[in-house]
Design a protein around this motif. Structure first.
Motif, PDB file in Angstrom:
ATOM      1  N   GLY A  78       3.440  11.388 -10.458  1.00  0.00           N
ATOM      2  CA  GLY A  78       2.650  11.010 -11.632  1.00  0.00           C
ATOM      3  C   GLY A  78       1.197  11.220 -11.269  1.00  0.00           C
ATOM      4  N   ILE A  79       0.315  11.084 -12.235  1.00  0.00           N
ATOM      5  CA  ILE A  79      -1.110  11.330 -11.952  1.00  0.00           C
ATOM      6  C   ILE A  79      -1.964  10.405 -12.817  1.00  0.00           C
ATOM      7  CG2 ILE A  79      -1.435  13.179 -13.678  1.00  0.00           C
ATOM      8  CD1 ILE A  79      -2.997  14.757 -11.498  1.00  0.00           C
ATOM      9  N   GLY A  80      -3.162  10.131 -12.374  1.00  0.00           N
ATOM     10  CA  GLY A  80      -4.077   9.290 -13.152  1.00  0.00           C
ATOM     11  C   GLY A  80      -3.465   7.922 -13.413  1.00  0.00           C
ATOM     12  N   GLY A  81      -3.496   7.535 -14.668  1.00  0.00           N
ATOM     13  CA  GLY A  81      -2.977   6.221 -15.046  1.00  0.00           C
ATOM     14  C   GLY A  81      -1.496   6.066 -14.781  1.00  0.00           C
ATOM     15  N   SER A  82      -0.805   7.161 -14.561  1.00  0.00           N
ATOM     16  CA  SER A  82       0.623   7.076 -14.275  1.00  0.00           C
ATOM     17  C   SER A  82       0.902   6.964 -12.779  1.00  0.00           C
ATOM     18  CB  SER A  82       1.355   8.289 -14.872  1.00  0.00           C
ATOM     19  OG  SER A  82       1.419   8.140 -16.278  1.00  0.00           O
ATOM     20  N   VAL A 128       6.685   9.428 -13.516  1.00  0.00           N
ATOM     21  CA  VAL A 128       6.001   8.735 -14.609  1.00  0.00           C
ATOM     22  C   VAL A 128       5.060   9.689 -15.334  1.00  0.00           C
ATOM     23  CG1 VAL A 128       4.675   6.693 -15.243  1.00  0.00           C
ATOM     24  CG2 VAL A 128       5.896   6.719 -13.079  1.00  0.00           C
ATOM     25  N   SER A 129       5.233   9.782 -16.642  1.00  0.00           N
ATOM     26  CA  SER A 129       4.252  10.494 -17.453  1.00  0.00           C
ATOM     27  C   SER A 129       4.335   9.951 -18.870  1.00  0.00           C
ATOM     28  CB  SER A 129       4.526  11.997 -17.464  1.00  0.00           C
ATOM     29  OG  SER A 129       3.624  12.641 -18.344  1.00  0.00           O
ATOM     30  N   ARG A 130       3.233   9.391 -19.297  1.00  0.00           N
ATOM     31  CA  ARG A 130       3.201   8.831 -20.646  1.00  0.00           C
ATOM     32  C   ARG A 130       3.512   9.922 -21.677  1.00  0.00           C
ATOM     33  NH1 ARG A 130       1.538   4.797 -23.501  1.00  0.00           N
ATOM     34  NH2 ARG A 130       1.020   5.383 -25.602  1.00  0.00           N
ATOM     35  N   SER A 131       2.799  11.038 -21.555  1.00  0.00           N
ATOM     36  CA  SER A 131       2.977  12.128 -22.516  1.00  0.00           C
ATOM     37  C   SER A 131       4.249  12.918 -22.229  1.00  0.00           C
ATOM     38  CB  SER A 131       1.783  13.083 -22.439  1.00  0.00           C
ATOM     39  OG  SER A 131       1.706  13.633 -21.126  1.00  0.00           O
ATOM     40  N   THR A 133       4.226  15.568 -20.557  1.00  0.00           N
ATOM     41  CA  THR A 133       3.857  16.987 -20.583  1.00  0.00           C
ATOM     42  C   THR A 133       2.893  17.387 -19.470  1.00  0.00           C
ATOM     43  OG1 THR A 133       1.967  16.529 -22.014  1.00  0.00           O
ATOM     44  CG2 THR A 133       4.025  17.093 -23.123  1.00  0.00           C
ATOM     45  N   THR A 134       2.396  16.439 -18.687  1.00  0.00           N
ATOM     46  CA  THR A 134       1.322  16.746 -17.732  1.00  0.00           C
ATOM     47  C   THR A 134       1.802  17.752 -16.679  1.00  0.00           C
ATOM     48  OG1 THR A 134       0.416  14.576 -18.133  1.00  0.00           O
ATOM     49  CG2 THR A 134      -0.348  15.692 -16.147  1.00  0.00           C
ATOM     50  N   ALA A 135       1.082  18.860 -16.587  1.00  0.00           N
ATOM     51  CA  ALA A 135       1.535  19.991 -15.762  1.00  0.00           C
ATOM     52  C   ALA A 135       1.764  19.590 -14.308  1.00  0.00           C
ATOM     53  CB  ALA A 135       0.501  21.114 -15.838  1.00  0.00           C
ATOM     54  N   GLY A 189      -2.727   5.175 -20.397  1.00  0.00           N
ATOM     55  CA  GLY A 189      -2.231   5.127 -19.030  1.00  0.00           C
ATOM     56  C   GLY A 189      -3.070   4.274 -18.091  1.00  0.00           C
ATOM     57  N   ARG A 190      -4.386   4.395 -18.188  1.00  0.00           N
ATOM     58  CA  ARG A 190      -5.239   3.697 -17.221  1.00  0.00           C
ATOM     59  C   ARG A 190      -5.241   2.184 -17.414  1.00  0.00           C
ATOM     60  NH1 ARG A 190      -7.911   6.729 -20.767  1.00  0.00           N
ATOM     61  NH2 ARG A 190      -9.438   5.797 -22.194  1.00  0.00           N
ATOM     62  N   PHE A 191      -4.662   1.719 -18.533  1.00  0.00           N
ATOM     63  CA  PHE A 191      -4.557   0.277 -18.770  1.00  0.00           C
ATOM     64  C   PHE A 191      -3.129  -0.231 -18.554  1.00  0.00           C
ATOM     65  CE2 PHE A 191      -8.427   1.327 -21.099  1.00  0.00           C
ATOM     66  CZ  PHE A 191      -9.231   0.211 -20.908  1.00  0.00           C
ATOM     67  N   ALA A 271     -14.482   5.371 -15.736  1.00  0.00           N
ATOM     68  CA  ALA A 271     -14.980   6.703 -16.092  1.00  0.00           C
ATOM     69  C   ALA A 271     -14.353   7.207 -17.395  1.00  0.00           C
ATOM     70  CB  ALA A 271     -14.701   7.676 -14.958  1.00  0.00           C
ATOM     71  N   GLU A 272     -13.026   7.114 -17.481  1.00  0.00           N
ATOM     72  CA  GLU A 272     -12.367   7.669 -18.678  1.00  0.00           C
ATOM     73  C   GLU A 272     -12.605   6.815 -19.906  1.00  0.00           C
ATOM     74  OE1 GLU A 272      -8.151   8.496 -18.283  1.00  0.00           O
ATOM     75  OE2 GLU A 272      -8.578  10.613 -18.012  1.00  0.00           O
ATOM     76  N   SER A 273     -12.792   5.511 -19.686  1.00  0.00           N
ATOM     77  CA  SER A 273     -12.968   4.633 -20.842  1.00  0.00           C
ATOM     78  C   SER A 273     -14.400   4.645 -21.346  1.00  0.00           C
ATOM     79  CB  SER A 273     -12.582   3.191 -20.476  1.00  0.00           C
ATOM     80  OG  SER A 273     -11.263   3.124 -19.998  1.00  0.00           O
ATOM     81  N   THR A 396      -9.824   6.442 -25.704  1.00  0.00           N
ATOM     82  CA  THR A 396      -9.510   7.870 -25.787  1.00  0.00           C
ATOM     83  C   THR A 396     -10.123   8.596 -24.588  1.00  0.00           C
ATOM     84  OG1 THR A 396     -11.519   8.321 -27.035  1.00  0.00           O
ATOM     85  CG2 THR A 396      -9.542   7.806 -28.308  1.00  0.00           C
ATOM     86  N   GLN A 397      -9.739   9.843 -24.388  1.00  0.00           N
ATOM     87  CA  GLN A 397     -10.324  10.626 -23.287  1.00  0.00           C
ATOM     88  C   GLN A 397     -10.400  12.098 -23.681  1.00  0.00           C
ATOM     89  OE1 GLN A 397      -7.540   8.565 -22.705  1.00  0.00           O
ATOM     90  NE2 GLN A 397      -6.130  10.193 -23.300  1.00  0.00           N
ATOM     91  N   PRO A 398     -11.095  12.399 -24.809  1.00  0.00           N
ATOM     92  CA  PRO A 398     -11.090  13.772 -25.307  1.00  0.00           C
ATOM     93  C   PRO A 398     -11.638  14.794 -24.319  1.00  0.00           C
ATOM     94  CG  PRO A 398     -12.768  12.458 -26.431  1.00  0.00           C
ATOM     95  CD  PRO A 398     -11.921  11.511 -25.641  1.00  0.00           C
ATOM     96  N   GLY A 403      -9.845  20.460 -20.184  1.00  0.00           N
ATOM     97  CA  GLY A 403      -9.371  21.048 -18.931  1.00  0.00           C
ATOM     98  C   GLY A 403      -7.862  21.228 -18.913  1.00  0.00           C
ATOM     99  N   LYS A 404      -7.163  20.246 -19.505  1.00  0.00           N
ATOM    100  CA  LYS A 404      -5.693  20.337 -19.536  1.00  0.00           C
ATOM    101  C   LYS A 404      -5.261  21.551 -20.360  1.00  0.00           C
ATOM    102  CE  LYS A 404      -3.344  15.978 -19.073  1.00  0.00           C
ATOM    103  NZ  LYS A 404      -2.711  14.826 -19.693  1.00  0.00           N
ATOM    104  N   ASN A 405      -5.907  21.737 -21.523  1.00  0.00           N
ATOM    105  CA  ASN A 405      -5.565  22.873 -22.387  1.00  0.00           C
ATOM    106  C   ASN A 405      -5.904  24.188 -21.704  1.00  0.00           C
ATOM    107  OD1 ASN A 405      -4.773  21.100 -24.340  1.00  0.00           O
ATOM    108  ND2 ASN A 405      -6.730  21.134 -25.440  1.00  0.00           N
TER     109      ASN A 405
HETATM  110  O1  LIG Z   1       0.874   9.871 -18.088  1.00  0.00           O
HETATM  111  P1  LIG Z   1       0.473  11.259 -18.405  1.00  0.00           P
HETATM  112  O2  LIG Z   1       0.659  11.593 -19.849  1.00  0.00           O
HETATM  113  O3  LIG Z   1       1.162  12.256 -17.522  1.00  0.00           O
HETATM  114  O4  LIG Z   1      -1.063  11.368 -18.151  1.00  0.00           O
HETATM  115  C1  LIG Z   1      -1.647  11.255 -16.894  1.00  0.00           C
HETATM  116  C2  LIG Z   1      -3.154  11.305 -17.024  1.00  0.00           C
HETATM  117  O5  LIG Z   1      -3.431  12.510 -17.714  1.00  0.00           O
HETATM  118  C3  LIG Z   1      -4.718  12.737 -18.264  1.00  0.00           C
HETATM  119  O6  LIG Z   1      -5.516  13.349 -17.344  1.00  0.00           O
HETATM  120  C4  LIG Z   1      -5.338  11.563 -18.909  1.00  0.00           C
HETATM  121  O7  LIG Z   1      -6.682  11.773 -19.135  1.00  0.00           O
HETATM  122  C5  LIG Z   1      -5.146  10.309 -18.093  1.00  0.00           C
HETATM  123  O8  LIG Z   1      -5.631   9.220 -18.818  1.00  0.00           O
HETATM  124  C6  LIG Z   1      -3.702  10.122 -17.797  1.00  0.00           C
HETATM  125  O9  LIG Z   1      -3.549   8.923 -17.075  1.00  0.00           O
END
Ligand SMILES: O=P(O)(O)OC[C@H]1O[C@H](O)[C@H](O)[C@@H](O)[C@@H]1O
Length: 436
Positions: A78-82, A128-131, A133-135, A189-191, A271-273, A396-398, A403-405
């Motif tokens: 997982g990454i970031g909030g995950s 763990v990935s909320r979305s 889809t995270t590469a 995720g970060r919360f 930072a993200e918030s 949000t974190q627009p 970068g993800k796109n």
């Molecule tokens: O949990 P995911 O959907 O895989 O996201 C993991 C991370 O991806 C992005 O970079 C978001 O900006 C983060 O806030 C998030 O925690």
């Protein structure tokens, strides 16, 4: 938990906050608190995060991890909030801090070495990935899966997946009939440390996840319409007011090795918030006492653009310092390492206002599940308060999405607005050997 704001008042430091400013701010804190409570009552997106201590069902998490509860270690993909919530919690509370390994980066050498160093038959996988889809997460998941197969270990028997209702990760979980936990509704995720997103590895490693939630609940009960009655809001209000006075960097310096990842978790949260609309404090990371011997020089004598946030547990297990056999070391006689680190803490906190620089102190009783839960929740509430005071969209974190796109388009070989920007970006290469 308590917060000491004295060393960041204008009477102590520059930048600093006038007491009159705080009085005025307190009215805005009351209004912000009302807004936050409204959001919590309505389970509104983002504000719902502050309901997690009540909303998270520890037993559901324990049931989901039961099939892998015999694992000696856990690998989180997982990454970031995950990833950072679980990393922070296990680093602070697991008996063996090496029992939780986090694959958040896609540095191939690191991934390979990490997997080579693990006994996969004894290692649970926490994806763990909320979305969903995270590469980075999906790619690492495929690599981890194959490593298990290569070593003849049935990965489908060793895994717990936490993800949303849709997306490729959900589809894979359904396809292989994997045990799956949902991500909490309305919680970025970060919360989400105090939910299934952050609590699976701790649950597998026998950490008191109920205690973490109890601590979170205690911090929630401490939220009040005045900063003078609420440590979390006192911290948030001061951070906001200091930023207004020019402290645009917030260096978080825990005096506990086991809280080093807390700084990383805090950095994402802040930072993200709050990094929006041309504002937001830049989180910096330091570790006491180690970084007294490196970064402190800058904090005491560099630009007047920083506040240092000190964090420490008041009680800790101690190690006596053996009797020294040299008279120059006699000052260490009868002391212990805890006494030494506490003396360093006191000295360093005081050294900042002595140089007219601000410091904030956050102290917890000890580093256990309840106190850590309280600390994490309080920092989340502080962050939400700063977002209200600064009038930014905290949840949000627009800017991250660009970068993800762009990454996805590059990998797919597509021509998009983002890839055009990458192609056209200005370069001035010095010492170039060959173009990529
Ligand atoms: O949990 P995911 O959907 O895989 O996201 C993991 C991370 O991806 C992005 O970079 C978001 O900006 C983060 O806030 C998030 O925690």
């Amino acid at each position: 938990m308590h917060v000491d704001i004295g060393a960041a008042l204008a009477s102590a430091a520059d930048p600093g906050v006038e007491r009159a400013t705080l009085e005025d701010l307190d009215e805005r804190v009351a209004a912000a608190h009302e807004r936050i409570e409204q959001g919590r009552n309505d389970d509104e997106f983002g504000y719902a995060s502050l309901n997690l201590p009540d909303a998270t069902d520890a037993q559901t998490i324990r049931n989901a991890v039961d099939p892998v509860a015999d694992a000696e270690s856990v690998i989180t993909v997982g990454i970031g909030g995950s990833a950072l919530g679980a990393k922070t919690i296990t680093e602070a509370l697991a008996e063996d801090p090496d029992s939780h390994v986090v694959l958040d980066n896609v540095d191939p050498e690191h991934v390979r070495r990490t997997l080579d160093g693990l006994s996969l038959a004894d290692t649970a996988i926490n994806v763990v990935s909320r979305s969903g889809t995270t590469a980075e997460t999906l790619a690492n998941f495929l690599v981890v899966r194959e490593a298990y197969e290569d070593r003849g270990v049935d990965w489908t028997e060793r895994i717990v997946v936490t993800t949303g209702e849709s997306g490729p990760l959900r589809a894979l979980a359904d396809q292989h009939d994997l045990p799956t936990l949902p991500v909490p509704e309305g919680v970025p995720g970060r919360f989400s440390a105090l939910s299934s997103v952050g609590l699976v590895p701790p649950a597998i490693l026998g950490i008191d996840i109920e205690g973490l939630l109890t601590g979170g609940r205690a911090a929630a009960d401490d939220l009040a319409p005045s900063l003078y009655d609420s440590p979390a809001y006192a911290y948030g209000a001061m951070a906001y007011a200091l930023e207004e006075e020019g402290a645009i960097v917030n260096a978080v310096m825990p005096y506990a090795e086991r809280l080093e990842s807390f700084g990383e978790w805090f950095a994402q949260l802040w930072a993200e918030s709050l990094g929006k609309d041309g504002r937001g404090q830049t989180p910096a990371r330091a570790l006491g006492a180690t970084d007294q011997h490196s970064q402190l020089q800058l904090y005491r004598a560099g630009h007047r653009d920083k506040v240092v946030t000190f964090v420490r547990p008041r009680e800790r297990a101690d190690v006596p310092i053996p009797e020294p056999d040299h008279e120059d070391l006699s000052y260490l006689a009868g002391t212990d390492l805890g006494g030494l680190i506490d003396a360093e803490y006191e000295a360093t906190v005081a050294s900042l206002p002595a140089a007219d620089r601000p410091a904030l102190e956050v102290e917890i009783d000890r580093l256990d599940a309840e106190n850590l839960g309280e600390l994490l929740y309080a920092m989340e509430a502080a962050c939400v308060l700063v977002g209200e005071l600064a009038d930014v969209e905290t949840f949000t974190q627009p800017a991250v999405e660009w970068g993800k796109n762009a990454t996805r388009a590059l990998i797919r070989g597509e021509d998009t607005e983002e890839t055009a920007v990458i192609d056209d970006r200005e370069r001035l290469r010095i010492g170039e050997t060959e173009s990529l």
